[in-house]
Design a protein around this motif. Structure first.
Motif, PDB file in Angstrom:
ATOM      1  N   SER A 122      27.639 -27.945  20.604  1.00 26.22           N
ATOM      2  CA  SER A 122      27.105 -26.695  21.154  1.00 26.22           C
ATOM      3  C   SER A 122      26.711 -25.712  20.052  1.00 26.22           C
ATOM      4  N   ALA A 186      30.451 -13.524  27.832  1.00 27.10           N
ATOM      5  CA  ALA A 186      30.211 -14.927  27.439  1.00 27.10           C
ATOM      6  C   ALA A 186      28.957 -15.517  28.064  1.00 27.10           C
ATOM      7  N   ASP A 187      28.431 -14.889  29.104  1.00 29.24           N
ATOM      8  CA  ASP A 187      27.183 -15.421  29.668  1.00 29.24           C
ATOM      9  C   ASP A 187      26.048 -14.414  29.510  1.00 29.24           C
ATOM     10  N   THR A 190      22.845 -16.459  28.588  1.00 34.35           N
ATOM     11  CA  THR A 190      22.743 -17.841  29.077  1.00 34.35           C
ATOM     12  C   THR A 190      21.289 -18.283  29.137  1.00 34.35           C
ATOM     13  N   GLY A 220      26.291 -17.929  25.294  1.00 38.96           N
ATOM     14  CA  GLY A 220      25.644 -18.887  26.196  1.00 38.96           C
ATOM     15  C   GLY A 220      24.206 -19.213  25.829  1.00 38.96           C
ATOM     16  N   ARG A 382      36.267 -20.378  19.060  1.00 38.72           N
ATOM     17  CA  ARG A 382      36.694 -20.514  20.457  1.00 38.72           C
ATOM     18  C   ARG A 382      38.198 -20.354  20.583  1.00 38.72           C
ATOM     19  N   PHE A 384      39.752 -20.877  23.917  1.00 42.94           N
ATOM     20  CA  PHE A 384      40.102 -21.286  25.274  1.00 42.94           C
ATOM     21  C   PHE A 384      41.465 -21.971  25.286  1.00 42.94           C
ATOM     22  N   GLN A 385      42.135 -21.822  26.436  1.00 46.26           N
ATOM     23  CA  GLN A 385      43.461 -22.399  26.613  1.00 46.26           C
ATOM     24  C   GLN A 385      43.404 -23.919  26.424  1.00 46.26           C
ATOM     25  N   GLY A 386      44.361 -24.456  25.718  1.00 46.29           N
ATOM     26  CA  GLY A 386      44.421 -25.910  25.566  1.00 46.29           C
ATOM     27  C   GLY A 386      43.602 -26.437  24.410  1.00 46.29           C
ATOM     28  N   ARG A 387      42.975 -25.553  23.631  1.00 45.38           N
ATOM     29  CA  ARG A 387      42.118 -26.016  22.544  1.00 45.38           C
ATOM     30  C   ARG A 387      42.899 -26.368  21.275  1.00 45.38           C
ATOM     31  N   TYR A 391      49.345 -25.563  26.164  1.00 44.84           N
ATOM     32  CA  TYR A 391      48.633 -24.698  27.108  1.00 44.84           C
ATOM     33  C   TYR A 391      49.171 -23.268  27.099  1.00 44.84           C
TER      34      TYR A 391
END
Lengths: 423, 164
Positions: A122, A186-187, A190, A220, A382, A384-387, A391
């Motif tokens: 990305s 975040a968008d 987009t 985005g 980034r 984000f959770q779990g990255r 968690y």
């Protein structure tokens, strides 16, 4: 009709006189990058039942996300890529020692103004730092482009971001972008092309331009773009790429933008993206004092030479706080060589940091995982959770200056405390 | 391409990291499908039936462009994903792998979890059969509709290669 950068660059790569936003066109990218996921593209090629490639010189492959391999499966995937590159004669194949694809391809002069580049990542938007149009695509799209040479693209609308410089003391391109992502969300862009303009860009290093265009993805966007100028031309000529090797593209002055946003650099403070979204941005004063377990200086956003030099300048003569883990992952082998030569590597070591091999490292979940409830301050893009492991762990994002100051104190720290009044 | 099924409704800004957790990224797609969206609604992966319809809010599928996210969703057997709007890479990946996706402004206010929905991809129409309300989606480029009809980019490319 007046045209934006995106309209001009896509028209040229599609071989058309002109295109307009909203139109879907077949575009022939100048470079097709695949990273650690290259094996998926190769497996997909097997399904297509052809092994004729459109132009191997447009293919670049970089083993960056999980290197060196930690499992037999990954080793097997990398072996497949190596053999494929050898068999097909792919000259732009970079093995596990090279570093992060985006940084390596820019360093080696393969990214040039006016190009269209696609990649299995990305953050391919980073190529806008040199006035090119880069965007992420899926694995099988890369395979299809290897064979056909083209792929479909919708011509995006454009947003103009005007950054008035110079920036306030203790702030960087990272802070500009976190502020912008916090404001626009975040968008906020987009499917748009984000064009950077304004006095801040005058004389701005390619490294900081890369940070702008890399983080624009977190709005985005499809493309990010810094207009090429003298800095771009000098950077390229240092890599043996002369003005005859590329054609710059500049937007028309009266082109149509769906939105214009202005950032006043003089009023900027260090910014922090708080858990668990990149647009949850606060000025550093709101989160200073938050205890951290780990600091990560790495990723395609902020592990370039300038980033590491800035962090080391703060760390020099200090120690990492007891109980805090500082992990430094240079973005490329060339950067690693340079920091060794200039003594920056030693500064990190003496401060108590762990230096890893070049690559994506902890940003891609490869090492640097956190236990339940732990906190990392990271220079990546980034949170984000779990990255990064558990968690229930938290990731805060900030500049290399913030990372260095935070590592010393063990709590999120305003780097201006370590900078001279003039600096 | 018309389908009818139960509505599974999710929120805004869901990243690919939550569609498929990073630590499951190396499992098979079938295995990933058993845990898809696990932290947001564990009942979804357990109870979803072929033909069901996933509805989500704005900026669905943001973050890394991992095509494993739409692949895992497709492997659950859902007939379509209907969102306010999708993140760019997720949008692209859905057509690439042949998972029907509609961007339908206003959809999240117009449906509830458990409603029965019908989706007509070609007409771009979503109908809430529980309430009788209809929603019109943004039109899809004919090229993309063609790709969807044959099951995605690779089947289409193989078909085109065969015609040479």
């Amino acid at each position: 009709m007046a045209k934006t950068f995106a309209e001009k660059v896509l028209a040229r790569a599609a071989g058309l006189a002109e295109v307009s936003s909203g139109q879907v066109v077949d575009v022939y990218p100048h470079l097709i990058m695949s990273h650690a996921a290259s094996w998926r593209c190769i497996k997909t090629l097997e399904k297509l039942g052809t092994d004729k490639l459109y132009d191997v010189d447009r293919i670049a492959m970089v083993m960056d996300h999980n290197s060196p391999a930690r499992t037999a499966k990954t080793a097997d995937d990398q072996k497949l890529c190596r053999a494929f590159a050898e068999q097909k004669g792919i000259k732009k194949f970079y093995d596990i020692d090279a570093g992060i694809a985006h940084v390596v391809l820019i360093e080696d002069g393969y990214v040039r103004p006016g190009m269209v580049l696609i990649g299995t990542d990305s953050h391919t938007t980073i190529y806008g730092a040199l006035g090119a149009a880069g965007t992420g695509v899926g694995f099988s799209e890369v395979t299809a482009a290897w064979v056909s040479g083209f792929l479909w693209m919708r011509v995006p609308d454009s947003i103009k971001v005007v950054i008035n410089g110079p920036l306030a003391r203790g702030t960087t391109a990272k802070d500009v972008m976190l502020k912008l992502i916090g404001d626009l969300t975040a968008d906020g862009a987009t499917y748009c092309s984000v064009e950077f303009h304004g006095s801040y860009l005058q004389g701005l290093s390619v490294s900081e331009r890369m940070t702008l265009c890399n983080l624009a993805m977190e709005l985005g966007c499809k493309f990010a773009y810094v207009p090429p100028d003298a800095v771009t031309r000098v950077y390229l000529s240092e890599r043996g790429v002369g003005p005859g090797d590329y054609q710059e593209i500049h937007p028309d002055p009266d082109a149509t933008y769906i939105r214009t946003v202005v950032i006043e650099g003089a009023q900027l403070e260090p910014q922090i993206a708080c858990p668990h979204t990149v647009d949850n941005v606060k000025p550093i004063g709101a989160v200073a004092g938050k205890k951290v377990d780990q600091v990560f200086i790495g990723s395609c956003t902020n592990a370039k030479y300038e980033d590491l030099a800035q962090a080391a300048a703060i760390l020099k003569g200090h120690k990492v706080a007891p109980g805090v883990r500082l992990i430094v992952t240079p973005a490329s082998k060339k950067i690693l060589e340079r920091i060794i030569k200039e003594g920056i590597y030693s500064t990190f070591l003496e401060s108590g940091a762990l230096l890893t091999n070049p690559g994506c490292g902890a940003c891609a979940g490869d090492g640097g995982s956190m236990a339940d409830g732990e906190v990392t301050l990271s220079t990546a893009n980034r949170n984000f959770q779990g990255r990064m492991g558990s968690y229930s762990a938290e990731i805060y994002l900030g500049s290399p200056l913030v990372a260095a100051a935070t590592a010393i104190r063990g709590v999120i720290t305003d780097p201006r405390e370590f900078l001279s009044k003039e600096g | 391409m018309t389908s009818r099924g139960r509505c599974w409704k999710f929120g805004d800004n869901i990243p690919t990291d939550q569609i498929v957790r990073s630590d499951r990224a190396f499992a098979s797609i079938e295995e990933m499908a058993k845990y898809v969206l696990e932290n947001l609604n564990p009942a979804f992966a357990r109870n979803v039936q072929p033909g069901d319809i996933l509805v989500a809010g704005k900026h669905f599928g943001q973050s890394s462009g991992r095509a494993i996210a739409p692949k895992a969703l497709k492997a659950t057997g859902i007939a379509a994903v209907v969102v306010e709007y999708a993140a760019r890479l997720f949008y692209r990946n859905c057509f690439e792998i042949g998972l029907p996706l509609l961007e339908c402004p206003g959809i999240t206010d117009g449906v509830s979890d458990g409603d029965t929905l019908s989706v007509d991809m070609a007409a771009g129409l979503v109908r809430n059969e529980t309430t009788g309300k209809e929603f019109r989606a943004k039109p899809i480029d004919p090229f993309l509709m063609g790709m969807l009809a044959v099951g995605g980019l690779i089947p289409m490319a193989a078909k085109l290669a065969g015609e040479d």
